[in-house]
Design a protein around this motif. Structure first.
Motif, PDB file in Angstrom:
ATOM      1  N   ASN A  23      65.985  52.153  65.306  1.00 11.22           N
ATOM      2  CA  ASN A  23      65.523  53.270  66.125  1.00 11.22           C
ATOM      3  C   ASN A  23      64.241  53.811  65.492  1.00 11.22           C
ATOM      4  OD1 ASN A  23      65.085  55.975  67.101  1.00 11.22           O
ATOM      5  ND2 ASN A  23      67.178  55.967  67.888  1.00 11.22           N
ATOM      6  N   MET A  24      63.108  53.425  66.070  1.00 11.09           N
ATOM      7  CA  MET A  24      61.822  53.789  65.484  1.00 11.09           C
ATOM      8  C   MET A  24      61.443  55.239  65.789  1.00 11.09           C
ATOM      9  SD  MET A  24      59.699  50.253  66.169  1.00 11.09           S
ATOM     10  CE  MET A  24      59.894  50.304  67.964  1.00 11.09           C
ATOM     11  N   LYS A  25      61.936  55.758  66.887  1.00 14.14           N
ATOM     12  CA  LYS A  25      61.605  57.134  67.256  1.00 14.14           C
ATOM     13  C   LYS A  25      62.188  58.133  66.267  1.00 14.14           C
ATOM     14  CE  LYS A  25      61.387  60.095  71.346  1.00 14.14           C
ATOM     15  NZ  LYS A  25      61.742  60.197  72.792  1.00 14.14           N
ATOM     16  N   GLU A  26      63.417  57.851  65.778  1.00 13.18           N
ATOM     17  CA  GLU A  26      64.103  58.808  64.910  1.00 13.18           C
ATOM     18  C   GLU A  26      64.288  58.292  63.490  1.00 13.18           C
ATOM     19  OE1 GLU A  26      67.671  59.982  66.921  1.00 13.18           O
ATOM     20  OE2 GLU A  26      66.584  60.738  68.662  1.00 13.18           O
ATOM     21  N   GLY A  27      63.968  57.030  63.230  1.00 10.26           N
ATOM     22  CA  GLY A  27      63.913  56.536  61.867  1.00 10.26           C
ATOM     23  C   GLY A  27      65.233  56.157  61.231  1.00 10.26           C
ATOM     24  N   PHE A  28      66.070  55.396  61.954  1.00 12.51           N
ATOM     25  CA  PHE A  28      67.311  54.936  61.329  1.00 12.51           C
ATOM     26  C   PHE A  28      67.674  53.544  61.833  1.00 12.51           C
ATOM     27  CE2 PHE A  28      68.764  57.295  65.100  1.00 12.51           C
ATOM     28  CZ  PHE A  28      69.656  56.393  65.687  1.00 12.51           C
ATOM     29  N   LEU A  29      68.548  52.874  61.074  1.00 15.76           N
ATOM     30  CA  LEU A  29      69.048  51.547  61.416  1.00 15.76           C
ATOM     31  C   LEU A  29      70.514  51.652  61.796  1.00 15.76           C
ATOM     32  CD1 LEU A  29      68.884  48.414  61.429  1.00 15.76           C
ATOM     33  CD2 LEU A  29      69.417  48.489  58.979  1.00 15.76           C
TER      34      LEU A  29
ATOM     35  N   LYS B 202      73.222  66.534  59.511  1.00 16.70           N
ATOM     36  CA  LYS B 202      72.060  67.422  59.395  1.00 16.70           C
ATOM     37  C   LYS B 202      70.853  66.662  58.874  1.00 16.70           C
ATOM     38  CE  LYS B 202      70.330  71.702  57.351  1.00 16.70           C
ATOM     39  NZ  LYS B 202      70.613  72.871  56.461  1.00 16.70           N
ATOM     40  N   MET B 203      71.084  65.783  57.893  1.00 14.09           N
ATOM     41  CA  MET B 203      69.980  64.988  57.370  1.00 14.09           C
ATOM     42  C   MET B 203      69.411  64.077  58.452  1.00 14.09           C
ATOM     43  SD  MET B 203      71.018  63.894  53.496  1.00 14.09           S
ATOM     44  CE  MET B 203      69.381  63.209  53.232  1.00 14.09           C
ATOM     45  N   LEU B 204      70.268  63.561  59.318  1.00 16.23           N
ATOM     46  CA  LEU B 204      69.809  62.687  60.396  1.00 16.23           C
ATOM     47  C   LEU B 204      68.959  63.463  61.398  1.00 16.23           C
ATOM     48  CD1 LEU B 204      70.017  59.761  61.429  1.00 16.23           C
ATOM     49  CD2 LEU B 204      71.973  60.478  62.801  1.00 16.23           C
ATOM     50  N   VAL B 205      69.350  64.716  61.679  1.00 15.48           N
ATOM     51  CA  VAL B 205      68.542  65.563  62.558  1.00 15.48           C
ATOM     52  C   VAL B 205      67.182  65.831  61.925  1.00 15.48           C
ATOM     53  CG1 VAL B 205      68.338  67.874  63.556  1.00 15.48           C
ATOM     54  CG2 VAL B 205      70.508  66.632  63.716  1.00 15.48           C
ATOM     55  N   GLU B 206      67.169  66.157  60.635  1.00 16.42           N
ATOM     56  CA  GLU B 206      65.908  66.386  59.928  1.00 16.42           C
ATOM     57  C   GLU B 206      65.036  65.131  59.937  1.00 16.42           C
ATOM     58  OE1 GLU B 206      67.288  69.740  56.621  1.00 16.42           O
ATOM     59  OE2 GLU B 206      66.987  67.654  56.024  1.00 16.42           O
ATOM     60  N   GLN B 207      65.678  63.977  59.794  1.00 17.07           N
ATOM     61  CA  GLN B 207      64.955  62.705  59.837  1.00 17.07           C
ATOM     62  C   GLN B 207      64.259  62.526  61.177  1.00 17.07           C
ATOM     63  OE1 GLN B 207      64.478  60.613  57.413  1.00 17.07           O
ATOM     64  NE2 GLN B 207      64.467  58.497  58.112  1.00 17.07           N
ATOM     65  N   ALA B 208      64.976  62.795  62.256  1.00 12.48           N
ATOM     66  CA  ALA B 208      64.404  62.658  63.596  1.00 12.48           C
ATOM     67  C   ALA B 208      63.244  63.627  63.802  1.00 12.48           C
ATOM     68  CB  ALA B 208      65.480  62.890  64.657  1.00 12.48           C
ATOM     69  N   GLU B 209      63.396  64.853  63.316  1.00 10.60           N
ATOM     70  CA  GLU B 209      62.336  65.846  63.469  1.00 10.60           C
ATOM     71  C   GLU B 209      61.091  65.441  62.680  1.00 10.60           C
ATOM     72  OE1 GLU B 209      64.286  69.354  62.139  1.00 10.60           O
ATOM     73  OE2 GLU B 209      65.233  69.779  64.091  1.00 10.60           O
ATOM     74  N   ALA B 210      61.291  64.930  61.469  1.00 12.50           N
ATOM     75  CA  ALA B 210      60.158  64.519  60.637  1.00 12.50           C
ATOM     76  C   ALA B 210      59.442  63.320  61.251  1.00 12.50           C
ATOM     77  CB  ALA B 210      60.639  64.190  59.224  1.00 12.50           C
TER      78      ALA B 210
END
Length: 768
Positions: free
Chosen positions: A114-120, A291-299
């Motif tokens: 997921n490139m938009k939010e930065g996770f695999l 919460k960290m995943l939300v912060e990741q998406a925002e960043a």
């Protein structure tokens, strides 16, 4: 070329598991944050073919180079980017059966980046012995908010049974590199500690003595409720683990959360690493995965605001450009001027060293246009800080008086490339570093850089060129003998046109920088003259070289010759070569390649791209028409330059062909070499193909110039550029270009030769 990934605008998606594609996927689905990176290895055991890779920025090993006595000045070592502690490991046993995708059938396998939010994310159903089926969903990221933290959410749901789960969550620093000689290992243990709550292992690199401390915490949640457990602890050399059991219930989800902190002595005192790692870990635990995943998406959202490119009507092209931008933003953040951009980023260990000429030639434009100027400035400061090493590199080869030869490959400024024709002959890299300074100053208008850092580097490089040329009295010309140009399919040639031209251009630019500084800051000029001890006699010699440099040229063809003997070769177009011979570097002997006319990457055309304003359209066309048909594009750096020049020449089909080749180079594994890592530095060339190619962006005389055209396959495309104080969103359709200024700074632009003004917080639309 092998296309097995699903087209999607914002994600890379692999549907179905094929072990033959696995190592390629491990590269493509890699994640990183500028501080560390992780290949897409499975969390659970996998005994199939795999390249395990966890990397820490700037951590390397100087592998000893063994050569004959005749190679005086040869590098003492070849740098290796090190595989570091495996922090993702989860060994899973279900009713006594180990979950290993090399041994159990799987269905509904989907792996998504997921490139938009930065996770695999990865999901599948595994069939265990006895007909038991288990649904797995694994999600992980390395945080760009908390750069020393990696986090995993690993979900297990029994589909048709109740059973017993045994989990071993571990940190394994007993790792090695694929390219290690004789399976040599590069890490020694310092200490380890394992309690029922957390576990950590601290290791140190041999020779370079980088210290890495990895600390982990594992949590368990069943059916939405946190489960307390007291794990069995275990340890062995460079390894610590927690093992615990849990009862699985049919249809109920059990989630394993694993958090790991990875801290190094590059950023902290070695004696404090254990404390720092625990502090970082506790901070992550306090936030929790969601919460960290939300912060990741925002960043990531903030990153995309400045760097996204939108292509409408062509999902393949859209996916390609976003993948390239994503990997670039994962690799380099610009926060640490000790770091640079490795050719494989955090996706593999090939090419060893962290810095090639790729940075200045290909990566710098991306960061100039998509980030704060301090980011690209730090790339240049990196080279300034290595100037003394560059002087020492030149001294080893017999150069004197402050002449500087920047390395082809480096970690700390020392040359660490182990092929003689590259180390000694591919000296055009010096010119790319000088060009990088010009490019930065020209784009940002930050001429103060010349007095602060730039002139020191330019003088060192110019002194190298002045000593490297060979004066031929009979011809009253300067020549450059025994070089390798950008086309590495020719070695030890005389008068490579590009090398001669970039050398002479560097002297020209250095003299103009001196004149500018003398006129605008005489005190600083005098200070640098005293420090660097350049004299009128020395600069007069540079002028003589500029005026008398030899450039091989064929009057009949009207083209610059790649080198003196190029027309002695049998000239064959790639299209006339049976495809069974391609790629040449995997099918032909080196001897056969060197004697052929075939070109690995842009060479003469590299010079025409860099110094574009020096050449008229007829010259550009003749050289492109002559050289491109003989180019096999077996360097990842090749297609983008050809795409940009094809755009300028109006070769729309060729421009689009070359764009797709660079944009999807790794996604479609064009050169059959993605399994050992993605071609990260060439990814910036994809961005260049859109912005400088289809967008026609240039900066001349402090003004932004746009000469766009749109490929027939696209409905529209848009890109953003940071230029001076403005952030401009530029959208191109078949007949309109619109520029939205997202800042208050009024900005002049020239579109197809006509000057316009884009007012602050306004949109300019122009029909063309």
């Amino acid at each position: 070329m092998k296309q097995y990934l699903k087209f999607d605008e914002w994600s890379i998606i692999e549907e179905g598991f094929d072990p033959e594609n696995h190592e390629v996927s491990e590269s493509i689905f890699s994640i990183g944050n500028g501080h560390m990176g992780q290949r897409a290895n499975f969390e659970e055991d996998y005994t199939g073919k795999s390249l395990q890779g966890s990397y820490m920025a700037g951590v390397y090993y100087p592998d000893k180079t063994r050569v004959g006595w005749w190679k005086n000045g040869y590098p003492e070592y070849f740098a290796k980017v090190l595989n570091s502690t495996n922090w993702i490991g989860l060994k899973l046993e279900i009713d006594g059966e180990n979950l290993d995708l090399a041994k159990v059938p799987v269905r509904e396998f989907v792996r998504t980046l997921n490139m938009k939010e930065g996770f695999l994310e990865r999901s599948f159903i595994a069939s265990l012995p006895g007909g038991k089926e288990v649904q797995i969903n694994a999600k992980r990221f390395v945080s760009i908010v908390d750069k020393e933290i990696g986090a995993i959410r690993y979900s297990i749901t029994p589909v048709n049974f109740d059973g017993e789960l045994k989990v071993t969550s571990y940190l394994d620093a007993d790792v090695k590199n694929k390219d290690a000689n004789y399976d040599e290992k590069f890490w020694d243990e310092v200490t380890k500690e394992v309690t029922t709550n957390t576990a950590s292992v601290t290791v140190i690199t041999k020779k370079t003595e980088y210290v890495l401390c990895s600390t982990m915490k594992t949590e368990l949640v069943h059916d939405g409720l946190k489960v307390a457990f007291s794990p069995e602890v275990s340890e062995k050399e460079k390894y610590v683990a927690h093992t615990f059991a849990h009862s699985l219930v049919k249809g109920k989800e059990t989630v394993i959360y694993k958090f790991a902190a990875n801290v190094t002595s590059r950023d902290h005192e070695a004696s404090t690493l254990s404390t720092v790692a625990m502090d970082r870990l506790q901070g992550a635990l306090a936030k929790g995965f969601e919460k960290m995943l939300v912060e990741q998406a925002e960043a990531w959202g903030e990153k995309w605001k400045e760097s996204d490119i939108v292509i409408e009507g062509d999902v393949s092209a859209q996916q390609g450009i976003r993948f390239n931008i994503f990997q670039l933003n994962q690799t380099y953040t610009g926060e640490d001027d000790r770091l640079n951009i490795g050719p494989k980023g955090f996706t593999g260990e090939k090419y060893g060293g962290s810095t090639y000429w790729d940075t200045e030639a290909y990566c710098l434009p991306f960061y100039l246009s998509t980030a704060d100027p301090k980011i690209s400035r730090n790339l240049l400061v990196y080279r300034y800080k290595h100037l003394q090493k560059a002087i020492e590199n030149a001294e080893k080869l017999g150069f004197t008086d402050g002449a500087a030869l920047y390395p082809m490959v480096t970690m700390n400024g020392e040359e660490s490339h182990n092929e003689w024709e590259i180390t000694f002959e591919e000296i055009h890299r010096n010119g790319a570093i000088a060009y990088g300074i010009y490019n930065y100053v020209n784009y940002t208008g930050d001429k103060s850089y010349l007095g602060e850092y730039g002139l020191d580097v330019l003088v060192g490089i110019s002194r190298f060129w002045a000593q490297r040329v060979n004066y031929v009295p009979a011809k009253d010309q300067y020549m450059m003998l025994g070089v390798t140009g950008p086309n590495e399919y020719e070695n030890n040639v005389n008068n490579n046109w590009y090398t001669n031209r970039i050398a002479s251009w560097t002297l020209e630019y250095t003299l103009s920088a001196m004149d500018y500084l003398k006129d605008t800051d005489k005190a600083r000029y005098d200070e640098l003259q005293s420090k660097l001890t350049f004299t009128d006699e020395e600069t007069s010699k540079w002028v003589d070289i500029i005026e008398k440099m030899y450039y091989p040229y064929d009057e009949e063809l009207g083209v610059f010759l790649q080198q003196d003997g190029f027309l002695d070769k049998e000239l064959i177009a790639v299209k006339d070569l049976d495809s069974k011979h391609l790629p040449l570097n995997q099918k032909w002997s080196w001897d056969r390649i060197l004697r052929s006319c075939f070109i690995k990457q842009a060479d003469v055309l590299q010079g025409i791209y860099f110094l574009n304003d020096e050449f008229d359209m007829e010259t550009k066309k003749k050289n492109f028409d002559f050289y491109e048909p003989m180019t096999v594009h077996e360097s990842s750096l090749s297609p983008c330059v050809h795409s940009i020049l094809a755009c300028e020449l109006g070769y729309k089909d060729k421009a689009y062909e070359m764009y797709l080749r660079t944009a999807r180079l790794d996604l479609d594994n064009y050169n059959n070499d993605t399994e050992d890592g993605c071609h990260t530095t060439s990814m910036a060339g994809t961005w260049m193909s859109v912005v400088q190619g289809f967008g026609g962006l240039k900066v001349r005389n402090d003004q932004l110039i746009l000469n766009p055209f749109i490929p027939g396959e696209w409905n529209s495309f848009s890109f953003k550029v940071v230029f001076r104080d403005a952030l401009l969103n530029i959208k191109v359709t078949a007949d309109t270009i619109s520029i939205t200024n997202e800042t208050a700074a009024t900005t002049p632009v020239i579109i197809h030769g006509t000057k316009y003004t884009v007012n602050g917080n306004d949109t300019l639309s122009v029909q063309y």
